[in-house]
Design an enzyme around this catalytic site. Structure first.
Site, PDB file in Angstrom:
ATOM      1  N   LYS A   1       8.267   7.161 -12.758  1.00  0.00           N
ATOM      2  CA  LYS A   1       8.040   5.779 -13.206  1.00  0.00           C
ATOM      3  C   LYS A   1       6.843   5.684 -14.146  1.00  0.00           C
ATOM      4  CE  LYS A   1       9.422   4.540  -8.512  1.00  0.00           C
ATOM      5  NZ  LYS A   1       8.752   5.523  -7.656  1.00  0.00           N
TER       6      LYS A   1
ATOM      7  N   HIS B   1       7.543   0.594 -13.706  1.00  0.00           N
ATOM      8  CA  HIS B   1       7.097   0.432 -12.314  1.00  0.00           C
ATOM      9  C   HIS B   1       6.880  -1.028 -11.902  1.00  0.00           C
ATOM     10  CE1 HIS B   1       5.012   3.212  -9.197  1.00  0.00           C
ATOM     11  NE2 HIS B   1       5.501   2.162  -8.587  1.00  0.00           N
TER      12      HIS B   1
ATOM     13  N   ASP C   1      12.102  10.733  -5.461  1.00  0.00           N
ATOM     14  CA  ASP C   1      11.557   9.557  -6.142  1.00  0.00           C
ATOM     15  C   ASP C   1      10.033   9.661  -6.222  1.00  0.00           C
ATOM     16  OD1 ASP C   1      12.153   6.552  -6.983  1.00  0.00           O
ATOM     17  OD2 ASP C   1      10.337   6.552  -5.750  1.00  0.00           O
TER      18      ASP C   1
ATOM     19  N   TYR D   1       1.559   8.143  -8.413  1.00  0.00           N
ATOM     20  CA  TYR D   1       1.456   8.864  -7.131  1.00  0.00           C
ATOM     21  C   TYR D   1       0.631  10.149  -7.277  1.00  0.00           C
ATOM     22  CZ  TYR D   1       5.546   5.935  -5.923  1.00  0.00           C
ATOM     23  OH  TYR D   1       6.421   4.888  -5.729  1.00  0.00           O
TER      24      TYR D   1
HETATM   25  N1  LIG Z   1       8.506   1.128  -6.907  1.00  0.00           N
HETATM   26  C1  LIG Z   1       7.510   0.805  -6.112  1.00  0.00           C
HETATM   27  O1  LIG Z   1       6.687  -0.057  -6.431  1.00  0.00           O
HETATM   28  C2  LIG Z   1       7.407   1.477  -4.768  1.00  0.00           C
HETATM   29  C3  LIG Z   1       6.498   0.988  -3.820  1.00  0.00           C
HETATM   30  C4  LIG Z   1       6.451   1.623  -2.575  1.00  0.00           C
HETATM   31  C5  LIG Z   1       7.282   2.709  -2.331  1.00  0.00           C
HETATM   32  N2  LIG Z   1       8.144   3.174  -3.299  1.00  0.00           N
HETATM   33  C6  LIG Z   1       9.022   4.356  -3.072  1.00  0.00           C
HETATM   34  O2  LIG Z   1       9.694   4.230  -1.818  1.00  0.00           O
HETATM   35  C7  LIG Z   1       9.331   5.308  -0.969  1.00  0.00           C
HETATM   36  C8  LIG Z   1       9.290   4.887   0.480  1.00  0.00           C
HETATM   37  O3  LIG Z   1       8.413   3.821   0.702  1.00  0.00           O
HETATM   38  P1  LIG Z   1       7.009   3.972   1.469  1.00  0.00           P
HETATM   39  O4  LIG Z   1       6.465   5.330   1.241  1.00  0.00           O
HETATM   40  O5  LIG Z   1       6.190   2.807   1.062  1.00  0.00           O
HETATM   41  O6  LIG Z   1       7.335   3.722   2.988  1.00  0.00           O
HETATM   42  P2  LIG Z   1       8.507   4.015   4.079  1.00  0.00           P
HETATM   43  O7  LIG Z   1       9.454   5.048   3.605  1.00  0.00           O
HETATM   44  O8  LIG Z   1       9.000   2.696   4.500  1.00  0.00           O
HETATM   45  O9  LIG Z   1       7.640   4.583   5.291  1.00  0.00           O
HETATM   46  C9  LIG Z   1       6.896   5.763   5.198  1.00  0.00           C
HETATM   47  C10 LIG Z   1       6.043   5.874   6.465  1.00  0.00           C
HETATM   48  O10 LIG Z   1       6.883   6.035   7.609  1.00  0.00           O
HETATM   49  C11 LIG Z   1       6.563   7.256   8.285  1.00  0.00           C
HETATM   50  N3  LIG Z   1       7.844   7.835   8.727  1.00  0.00           N
HETATM   51  C12 LIG Z   1       8.813   8.388   7.967  1.00  0.00           C
HETATM   52  N4  LIG Z   1       9.866   8.770   8.709  1.00  0.00           N
HETATM   53  C13 LIG Z   1       9.551   8.462   9.984  1.00  0.00           C
HETATM   54  C14 LIG Z   1      10.236   8.632  11.210  1.00  0.00           C
HETATM   55  N5  LIG Z   1      11.445   9.204  11.257  1.00  0.00           N
HETATM   56  N6  LIG Z   1       9.624   8.211  12.362  1.00  0.00           N
HETATM   57  C15 LIG Z   1       8.391   7.642  12.305  1.00  0.00           C
HETATM   58  N7  LIG Z   1       7.696   7.450  11.154  1.00  0.00           N
HETATM   59  C16 LIG Z   1       8.272   7.859  10.008  1.00  0.00           C
HETATM   60  C17 LIG Z   1       5.854   8.124   7.241  1.00  0.00           C
HETATM   61  O11 LIG Z   1       4.903   8.986   7.849  1.00  0.00           O
HETATM   62  P3  LIG Z   1       4.956  10.610   7.661  1.00  0.00           P
HETATM   63  O12 LIG Z   1       4.955  10.913   6.196  1.00  0.00           O
HETATM   64  O13 LIG Z   1       3.721  11.043   8.373  1.00  0.00           O
HETATM   65  O14 LIG Z   1       6.219  11.049   8.363  1.00  0.00           O
HETATM   66  C18 LIG Z   1       5.120   7.070   6.421  1.00  0.00           C
HETATM   67  O15 LIG Z   1       3.914   6.698   7.050  1.00  0.00           O
HETATM   68  C19 LIG Z   1       7.962   5.743  -1.531  1.00  0.00           C
HETATM   69  O16 LIG Z   1       7.567   7.021  -1.077  1.00  0.00           O
HETATM   70  C20 LIG Z   1       8.219   5.648  -3.006  1.00  0.00           C
HETATM   71  O17 LIG Z   1       8.971   6.752  -3.468  1.00  0.00           O
HETATM   72  C21 LIG Z   1       8.213   2.559  -4.501  1.00  0.00           C
END
Ligand SMILES: NC(=O)c1ccc[n+]([C@@H]2O[C@H](COP(=O)([O-])OP(=O)(O)OC[C@H]3O[C@@H](n4cnc5c(N)ncnc54)[C@H](OP(=O)(O)O)[C@@H]3O)[C@@H](O)[C@H]2O)c1
Length: 279
Positions: free
Chosen positions: A81, A114, A51, A56
Site C-alpha cells: 500500500k 492506504h 498483505d 508496516y
Molecule cells: N488498510 C488498513 O488501514 C489496515 C489497518 C489494519 C490492518 N490492516 C491489515 O489487516 C491485517 C489484520 O488486521 P490487524 O493486524 O489489525 O488485526 P487482527 O487480524 O484482527 O488481529 C491480530 C491480533 O490477533 C492475534 N491473533 C491472531 N490469531 C489469533 C488466534 N487464533 N487466537 C488468538 N489471538 C490471535 C494476533 O496476535 P499474534 O500475532 O501474537 O498471534 C494479533 O494481536 C493487518 O495485519 C493488515 O495486513 C489494514
C-alpha cells in the site's frame, strides 16, 4: 459440510485477476525475522496471499520470507500500500518503485491507496492507473474509503478500484453498510481488515458459544463469518500455530441462525483508524 474450500481458493477481481480468499496480514509483525518467519509459516500452511504496506516497515522481510519458502512467485498474491506522505502523481510512482525494490518483486499483484488523503487522492489515482496500464501492478484499489470517497472516485475514473480494504467484523459491519452496498453495486471486492478485532472480542460470550458449538476457536468463527459474507479476509498472526489454525476454516459452515446472531453483535467497534468522518 462446508461450501467454501481451501485456504488458497480464489475469487476474481475486476479485470479477471484471481485473488485468494484468505491473506496473511503483517501489520505489527516486526522486521528482522518475525515477518519472514510468519510469511514462511503461512505459505507452509497453504496461504497464497500476503498483505503488507510501506508503513508496516516489513516489505523487505515479506520478500525474504517469500523467496525462502521455495514457492513459485507466480503462486503467491502480494499486496502492498501507498502511504499518505507519498500521495500525489509523481511521488506515488516513486513510492511504488521503492516498495517494489524492497519486496524484490517485478510485479505487485495489488497496490492500494492506504487512506483517502484530501486534495491529493485524485492525482494519486491517476498514478495508480498509470501503474496498471504499464503492467507493473496486476490490480489497483483503495483502503479506508467510505461511501463519499468512493462516489467521488467513481465519478472521475474509467478504472474503478478492484478492491476496497476496510475494517470489518461482526462488531462493526452494519455501520459500514452504505459502503458495502456501493462496493457490491460497483463490483468492487471487499477485503476485511482487523477481522479478529485485534484480539479484543475473542472471548466475547455470544461468539464463544457459537465457536463451542462448532468445535472451533472464536478466531476461526470470525474468519468464517467474513468468508460467508463474501469478503476476502486478512487475519494477522506472527505465531505459526495460530497462522495455521486461522486458515483451518473450511470444514464447517455457520448456519443462517449463527450468521444472524453474529450480525447482531455490531456495536460500531473501530480498533484502528476511523475513516467514517475523513473529509
Ligand atoms: N488498510 C488498513 O488501514 C489496515 C489497518 C489494519 C490492518 N490492516 C491489515 O489487516 C491485517 C489484520 O488486521 P490487524 O493486524 O489489525 O488485526 P487482527 O487480524 O484482527 O488481529 C491480530 C491480533 O490477533 C492475534 N491473533 C491472531 N490469531 C489469533 C488466534 N487464533 N487466537 C488468538 N489471538 C490471535 C494476533 O496476535 P499474534 O500475532 O501474537 O498471534 C494479533 O494481536 C493487518 O495485519 C493488515 O495486513 C489494514
Amino acid at each position: 459440510m462446508s461450501t467454501l474450500t481451501r485456504s488458497d481458493s480464489t475469487v476474481e477481481l475486476r479485470g479477471g485477476v484471481p485473488i485468494p480468499l484468505i491473506g496473511l496480514g503483517v501489520f505489527r509483525a516486526r522486521a528482522g525475522g518475525e515477518t519472514a518467519v510468519a510469511v514462511r509459516a503461512a505459505l507452509r500452511a497453504g496461504y497464497r496471499h500476503i498483505d503488507t504496506a510501506r508503513i508496516y516497515g516489513n516489505e523487505a522481510d515479506v520478500g525474504k520470507g517469500l523467496r525462502a519458502s521455495g514457492i513459485d512467485r507466480e503462486q503467491v498474491f502480494v499486496t502492498t500500500k501507498l502511504w499518505n506522505d507519498d500521495q500525489g502523481f509523481r511521488s506515488t510512482l516513486d513510492a511504488f518503485e521503492a516498495s517494489r525494490r524492497r519486496l524484490g518483486l517485478d510485479v505487485i499483484d495489488l497496490y492500494l491507496v492506504h487512506w483517502p488523503v484530501p486534495d491529493k487522492r485524485l492525482d494519486t489515482w491517476r498514478a495508480m492507473e498509470h501503474l496498471l496500464e504499464t503492467g507493473k501492478v496486476r490490480a489497483i484499489g483503495v483502503s479506508n474509503y467510505m461511501a463519499r470517497h468512493l462516489d467521488e472516485l467513481l465519478a472521475r475514473t474509467e478504472n474503478p478500484p478492484a478492491v476496497n480494504q476496510i475494517e470489518l467484523s461482526p462488531y462493526n459491519w452494519a455501520s459500514r453498510r452504505e459502503v458495502l452496498d456501493l462496493c457490491a453495486a460497483g463490483h468492487i471486492a471487499v477485503e476485511a481488515y482487523s477481522p479478529l478485532t485485534k484480539g479484543r472480542k475473542l472471548a466475547d460470550p455470544p461468539l464463544a458459544a457459537i465457536a463451542k458449538r462448532h468445535g472451533k476457536t472464536t478466531a476461526q468463527v470470525l474468519i468464517r463469518w467474513a468468508l460467508q459474507k463474501g469478503f476476502i479476509v486478512l487475519p494477522k498472526s506472527s505465531r505459526p500455530q495460530r497462522i495455521a489454525a486461522n486458515a483451518d476454516v473450511f470444514d464447517f459452515d455457520l448456519t443462517s441462525k449463527d450468521m444472524a446472531a453474529l450480525d447482531a453483535l455490531d456495536q460500531g467497534l473501530v480498533t484502528g483508524w476511523d475513516p467514517t468522518n475523513a473529509p
